[in-house]
Design a protein around this motif. Sequence first.
Motif, PDB file in Angstrom:
ATOM      1  N   ASN A  73       0.854  -1.181   0.000  1.00  0.00           N
ATOM      2  CA  ASN A  73       0.000   0.000   0.000  1.00  0.00           C
ATOM      3  C   ASN A  73       0.891   1.233   0.000  1.00  0.00           C
ATOM      4  N   SER A  74       0.877   1.989  -1.077  1.00  0.00           N
ATOM      5  CA  SER A  74       1.763   3.150  -1.196  1.00  0.00           C
ATOM      6  C   SER A  74       1.031   4.467  -0.956  1.00  0.00           C
ATOM      7  N   ALA A  75      -0.158   4.408  -0.341  1.00  0.00           N
ATOM      8  CA  ALA A  75      -0.920   5.630  -0.077  1.00  0.00           C
ATOM      9  C   ALA A  75      -0.191   6.506   0.945  1.00  0.00           C
TER      10      ALA A  75
END
Length: 127
Positions: free
Chosen positions: A2-4
Motif C-alpha cells: 500500500n503506497s498511499a
Amino acid sequence: MNSAIDGSITFFYYDDIDEASRFYGETMGFEKVLDVGFAQLFKVYDGVHVGLVDGSRGSMKPAEHKSVMLSLFVEDVEDWYHRLKDRGLELSPPIEPDYLEMKVLIFKDPEGYTLELLQWLKKPYGQ
C-alpha cells in the motif's frame, strides 16, 4: 504493498520554540498532539501537521532567511483575518490577485516564517 500517503509534517526550526508554540497553539488555534521537549507537533487538519523544533537541538538550524512558506486552504479567509486580528496579530487585509480566483491572507509567524491562507473563489478541480 500500500503506497498511499497518510499525512505530512512541515518542520520549522526556531531560536525560541516557546514563542512559536504559543503562536501555533493559541493564535492559530492548532492542537498540540506531541511534545518531546525539543520538538512539538501541531495538528492543522486530518493528516496535516506543522512541527516546531528547537534549533539548538534539532538536525537543522534556524536561518535568517526563511525560504519556505506554509500554505493552507481555508473556507473563509475573512473569518481567519478577523479571528487572527482579535488574537492580537497585526495583519494587512486579504487580497484577491487578478491572476488567481482566490482570496489570499499572508502573514509571518514570530520568527519570520510566512504563512499563507488561501480561499478558492472557484476551485480549479473537484468540488
